[in-house]
Design a protein around this motif. Structure first.
Motif, PDB file in Angstrom:
ATOM      1  N   LEU A 110      -9.283   3.214   9.965  1.00  0.00           N
ATOM      2  CA  LEU A 110      -8.103   3.242  10.573  1.00  0.00           C
ATOM      3  C   LEU A 110      -7.901   2.795  11.907  1.00  0.00           C
ATOM      4  CD1 LEU A 110      -4.933   3.284   9.486  1.00  0.00           C
ATOM      5  CD2 LEU A 110      -5.069   5.845  10.362  1.00  0.00           C
ATOM      6  N   THR A 111      -9.031   3.256  12.587  1.00  0.00           N
ATOM      7  CA  THR A 111      -8.770   2.976  14.128  1.00  0.00           C
ATOM      8  C   THR A 111      -9.288   1.174  14.084  1.00  0.00           C
ATOM      9  OG1 THR A 111      -9.802   4.908  14.753  1.00  0.00           O
ATOM     10  CG2 THR A 111     -10.311   3.359  16.089  1.00  0.00           C
ATOM     11  N   LYS A 112     -10.247   0.835  13.350  1.00  0.00           N
ATOM     12  CA  LYS A 112     -10.366  -0.527  13.583  1.00  0.00           C
ATOM     13  C   LYS A 112      -9.248  -1.392  13.121  1.00  0.00           C
ATOM     14  CE  LYS A 112     -13.499  -4.072  14.367  1.00  0.00           C
ATOM     15  NZ  LYS A 112     -13.614  -4.275  15.623  1.00  0.00           N
ATOM     16  N   LEU A 113      -8.597  -1.130  12.180  1.00  0.00           N
ATOM     17  CA  LEU A 113      -7.766  -1.671  11.769  1.00  0.00           C
ATOM     18  C   LEU A 113      -6.292  -1.700  12.883  1.00  0.00           C
ATOM     19  CD1 LEU A 113      -6.107  -3.196   9.525  1.00  0.00           C
ATOM     20  CD2 LEU A 113      -4.979  -1.072   8.748  1.00  0.00           C
ATOM     21  N   SER A 114      -6.215  -0.589  13.680  1.00  0.00           N
ATOM     22  CA  SER A 114      -5.278  -0.532  14.388  1.00  0.00           C
ATOM     23  C   SER A 114      -5.923  -1.533  15.910  1.00  0.00           C
ATOM     24  CB  SER A 114      -5.580   0.871  15.168  1.00  0.00           C
ATOM     25  OG  SER A 114      -4.495   1.009  16.371  1.00  0.00           O
ATOM     26  N   GLU A 115      -7.199  -1.660  16.031  1.00  0.00           N
ATOM     27  CA  GLU A 115      -7.576  -2.586  17.026  1.00  0.00           C
ATOM     28  C   GLU A 115      -7.179  -4.000  16.722  1.00  0.00           C
ATOM     29  OE1 GLU A 115     -11.545  -1.716  17.736  1.00  0.00           O
ATOM     30  OE2 GLU A 115     -11.189   0.309  18.319  1.00  0.00           O
ATOM     31  N   LEU A 116      -7.475  -4.165  15.334  1.00  0.00           N
ATOM     32  CA  LEU A 116      -7.393  -5.646  14.797  1.00  0.00           C
ATOM     33  C   LEU A 116      -5.711  -6.042  14.687  1.00  0.00           C
ATOM     34  CD1 LEU A 116     -10.192  -5.644  12.206  1.00  0.00           C
ATOM     35  CD2 LEU A 116     -10.114  -6.836  14.460  1.00  0.00           C
ATOM     36  N   GLY A 163      -3.182  -4.442  16.328  1.00  0.00           N
ATOM     37  CA  GLY A 163      -2.493  -4.276  17.416  1.00  0.00           C
ATOM     38  C   GLY A 163      -1.148  -3.178  17.242  1.00  0.00           C
ATOM     39  N   VAL A 164      -1.378  -2.449  16.234  1.00  0.00           N
ATOM     40  CA  VAL A 164      -0.531  -1.261  16.184  1.00  0.00           C
ATOM     41  C   VAL A 164      -1.111   0.060  16.191  1.00  0.00           C
ATOM     42  CG1 VAL A 164       0.809  -0.130  14.001  1.00  0.00           C
ATOM     43  CG2 VAL A 164       0.821  -2.633  14.099  1.00  0.00           C
ATOM     44  N   SER A 165      -0.393   0.997  16.817  1.00  0.00           N
ATOM     45  CA  SER A 165      -1.064   2.354  17.371  1.00  0.00           C
ATOM     46  C   SER A 165      -1.596   2.900  16.125  1.00  0.00           C
ATOM     47  CB  SER A 165       0.188   3.103  18.054  1.00  0.00           C
ATOM     48  OG  SER A 165       0.976   3.732  17.262  1.00  0.00           O
ATOM     49  N   LEU A 166      -2.670   3.631  16.422  1.00  0.00           N
ATOM     50  CA  LEU A 166      -3.139   4.662  15.451  1.00  0.00           C
ATOM     51  C   LEU A 166      -1.915   5.477  14.620  1.00  0.00           C
ATOM     52  CD1 LEU A 166      -5.972   5.131  13.891  1.00  0.00           C
ATOM     53  CD2 LEU A 166      -6.233   6.598  15.886  1.00  0.00           C
ATOM     54  N   VAL A 167      -1.251   5.942  15.432  1.00  0.00           N
ATOM     55  CA  VAL A 167      -0.079   6.889  15.042  1.00  0.00           C
ATOM     56  C   VAL A 167       0.844   6.400  14.082  1.00  0.00           C
ATOM     57  CG1 VAL A 167       1.689   8.342  15.723  1.00  0.00           C
ATOM     58  CG2 VAL A 167      -0.287   8.322  17.114  1.00  0.00           C
ATOM     59  N   ASN A 168       1.232   5.180  14.378  1.00  0.00           N
ATOM     60  CA  ASN A 168       1.939   4.278  13.443  1.00  0.00           C
ATOM     61  C   ASN A 168       1.372   4.007  12.185  1.00  0.00           C
ATOM     62  OD1 ASN A 168       4.409   4.678  15.240  1.00  0.00           O
ATOM     63  ND2 ASN A 168       4.170   2.528  16.072  1.00  0.00           N
ATOM     64  N   ARG A 221       2.652  -8.269   7.523  1.00  0.00           N
ATOM     65  CA  ARG A 221       1.768  -9.544   7.321  1.00  0.00           C
ATOM     66  C   ARG A 221       0.358  -9.225   8.244  1.00  0.00           C
ATOM     67  NH1 ARG A 221       3.131 -15.046   6.728  1.00  0.00           N
ATOM     68  NH2 ARG A 221       1.383 -16.256   7.380  1.00  0.00           N
ATOM     69  N   ALA A 222       0.268  -8.892   9.426  1.00  0.00           N
ATOM     70  CA  ALA A 222      -0.890  -8.628  10.164  1.00  0.00           C
ATOM     71  C   ALA A 222      -1.797  -7.620   9.335  1.00  0.00           C
ATOM     72  CB  ALA A 222      -0.596  -7.975  11.636  1.00  0.00           C
ATOM     73  N   ILE A 223      -1.091  -6.713   9.008  1.00  0.00           N
ATOM     74  CA  ILE A 223      -2.226  -5.852   8.163  1.00  0.00           C
ATOM     75  C   ILE A 223      -2.695  -6.350   6.722  1.00  0.00           C
ATOM     76  CG2 ILE A 223      -2.080  -3.521   6.514  1.00  0.00           C
ATOM     77  CD1 ILE A 223       0.137  -2.428   8.504  1.00  0.00           C
ATOM     78  N   CYS A 224      -1.797  -7.109   6.139  1.00  0.00           N
ATOM     79  CA  CYS A 224      -2.297  -7.995   4.925  1.00  0.00           C
ATOM     80  C   CYS A 224      -3.294  -8.956   5.275  1.00  0.00           C
ATOM     81  CB  CYS A 224      -1.062  -8.613   4.267  1.00  0.00           C
ATOM     82  SG  CYS A 224      -0.092  -7.365   3.271  1.00  0.00           S
ATOM     83  N   GLU A 225      -3.155  -9.732   6.623  1.00  0.00           N
ATOM     84  CA  GLU A 225      -4.033 -10.730   6.969  1.00  0.00           C
ATOM     85  C   GLU A 225      -5.391 -10.118   7.018  1.00  0.00           C
ATOM     86  OE1 GLU A 225      -2.174 -12.869  10.159  1.00  0.00           O
ATOM     87  OE2 GLU A 225      -1.045 -14.005   8.978  1.00  0.00           O
ATOM     88  N   VAL A 226      -5.327  -8.870   7.959  1.00  0.00           N
ATOM     89  CA  VAL A 226      -6.522  -8.210   8.210  1.00  0.00           C
ATOM     90  C   VAL A 226      -7.512  -7.926   7.183  1.00  0.00           C
ATOM     91  CG1 VAL A 226      -7.786  -6.310   9.677  1.00  0.00           C
ATOM     92  CG2 VAL A 226      -6.094  -7.861  10.830  1.00  0.00           C
ATOM     93  N   LEU A 227      -6.820  -7.178   5.989  1.00  0.00           N
ATOM     94  CA  LEU A 227      -7.246  -6.714   4.961  1.00  0.00           C
ATOM     95  C   LEU A 227      -7.420  -7.665   3.773  1.00  0.00           C
ATOM     96  CD1 LEU A 227      -5.530  -3.149   4.887  1.00  0.00           C
ATOM     97  CD2 LEU A 227      -7.771  -3.866   5.712  1.00  0.00           C
ATOM     98  N   ASP A 228      -7.010  -8.807   4.173  1.00  0.00           N
ATOM     99  CA  ASP A 228      -7.135  -9.987   3.280  1.00  0.00           C
ATOM    100  C   ASP A 228      -6.575  -9.383   1.682  1.00  0.00           C
ATOM    101  OD1 ASP A 228      -7.662 -12.473   2.005  1.00  0.00           O
ATOM    102  OD2 ASP A 228      -9.642 -11.787   1.060  1.00  0.00           O
TER     103      ASP A 228
END
Length: 77
Positions: A28-34, A36-41, A59-66
């Protein structure tokens, strides 16, 4: 007229963030970095406590997680 949902009520939507992260070997920490959304959110989203999500964040989450939106957010049975 339907009663308003209280903050305690479930939305009927489940976020599969945990499963998708596990499948990709990502934290989750890596996803947060990629994304740009806080770890808490992201944690709020992951634990099905989110009341709303910006389309840009989705959209950003879906792009990072493909993945597609329907792989991330599913209706509870």
């Amino acid at each position: 007229m339907a009663p308003a949902e209280s903050d305690d009520e479930a939305t009927g939507i489940h976020c599969r963030l945990d499963e998708l992260l596990a499948e990709r070997g990502m934290t989750l920490t890596k996803l947060s970095e990629l994304v740009g959304v806080s770890l808490v959110n992201l944690s709020v989203l992951k634990n099905d406590r989110a009341r709303a999500i910006r389309f840009s964040t989705l959209r950003a989450i879906c792009e990072v997680l493909d993945c597609e939106v329907g792989e991330l957010l599913v209706l509870d049975d």
